[in-house]
Design an enzyme around this catalytic site. Structure first.
Site, short mmCIF file in Angstrom:
data_model
loop_
_atom_site.label_atom_id
_atom_site.label_comp_id
_atom_site.label_asym_id
_atom_site.label_seq_id
_atom_site.Cartn_x
_atom_site.Cartn_y
_atom_site.Cartn_z
N ASP A 18 0.69 -1.23 0.08
CA ASP A 18 -0.05 -0.15 0.17
C ASP A 18 0.81 1.26 0.17
OD1 ASP A 18 -2.39 1.47 0.30
OD2 ASP A 18 -2.22 1.49 2.31
N ASP A 55 -0.19 5.01 1.10
CA ASP A 55 -0.59 5.80 2.26
C ASP A 55 -0.35 5.11 3.44
OD1 ASP A 55 -0.97 8.38 0.86
OD2 ASP A 55 -2.75 7.48 0.20
N ASP A 100 -1.19 -0.87 6.04
CA ASP A 100 -1.31 -0.14 7.37
C ASP A 100 -2.99 -0.51 7.87
OD1 ASP A 100 -2.42 1.48 5.36
OD2 ASP A 100 -2.58 2.99 6.76
#
Length: 259
Positions: free
Chosen positions: A13, A15, A209
């Protein structure tokens, strides 16, 4: 648990893993450099459909992170590929930005508000009541409802912003029709990404995250999963989920030596 094969391909990922509020997370540059130097296939994924891969390449480069455009996979690209597989040469009414409209043009879709095959909802910072009203009426008239991703909120320097999932819920309430979400946690986005780099889930890993999108999507696609604690999901929240990542680490810096 049986021993798994070594990791040959990486999906990560963006961000919360590589960057946070426009600033690279420590370890991100070293991780990406080692990936490039190793020659291993990799993709940087994002559910955000606003930008094209070329836009994101330029934005990341300004932050000091070198990710070739061909190594970036967005929910807009995944949506365009899905629609091209489902109904080649179709038509769509689109609420979204250049990342989505460009991806659809590139697969030969016609963008129109006259009897479109699909209404496609993506990310934009300028959702308009007029556009949502038109979407509702087109769906009521038979257009199929697709959304790039289910994220309810997006980040900004001023705080949370309503995102695709929230607007999709509004349209669903007005039409009684739920969209098909292409982006994470749909494993379709992950499998399409793996296919794009010629990778196999058995020898691939997903870094994210968020437990509810990144880890879930990686898990359902059959990949090894790594949760970093530099973004949304906090340590005390991990055990609340009925599934677990393969490993939890503080940040991307802890994964550099695994390449």
């Amino acid at each position: 648990m049986a021993d798994r094969k070594s990791i040959e391909s990486w999906l990560t990922d963006m961000d919360g893993v590589l960057i946070h509020e426009g600033v690279p997370i420590p370890g991100a540059e070293a991780f990406l450099k080692k990936l490039r130097d190793s020659g291993r296939p990799f993709l940087v994924l994002t559910n955000n459909s606003i930008y094209t891969a070329r836009d994101l390449h330029a934005r990341l480069r300004r932050m000091g992170l070198d990710v070739p455009a061909e190594n970036i996979w967005t929910s807009a690209l995944a949506t365009a590929q899905f629609l091209n597989d489902q109904r080649p040469g179709g038509s769509a009414y689109v609420i979204g930005e250049a990342g989505l409209t460009t991806a659809l043009h590139d697969v030969g879709y016609v963008l129109t508000d006259h009897e479109p095959d699909f209404v496609i909802l993506g990310e934009t910072r300028t959702y308009s009541f007029e556009a949502m009203t038109k979407a509702v009426r087109l769906i009521n008239d038979g257009a199929r409802f697709i959304a790039t991703n289910p994220d309810n909120v997006g980040p900004s320097t001023e705080g949370a912003l309503p995102a695709t999932g929230s607007v999709a819920a509004l349209i669903t309430a007005a039409t009684g029709r739920k969209p098909y979400f292409v982006g994470k946690p749909n494993p379709l986005m992950m499998r399409a990404g793996l296919n794009a780099i010629g990778a196999h889930s058995e020898t691939s890993a997903m870094i994210g995250d968020r437990m509810d999108t990144d880890v879930l999507a990686g898990l359902e696609a059959g990949m090894r999963t790594f949760l970093v604690l530099s973004g949304v999901t906090q340590p005390q929240e991990v055990d609340a989920y009925p599934f677990r990542p393969s490993k939890v680490v503080d940040s991307i810096a802890d994964l550099v030596d695994l390449i």
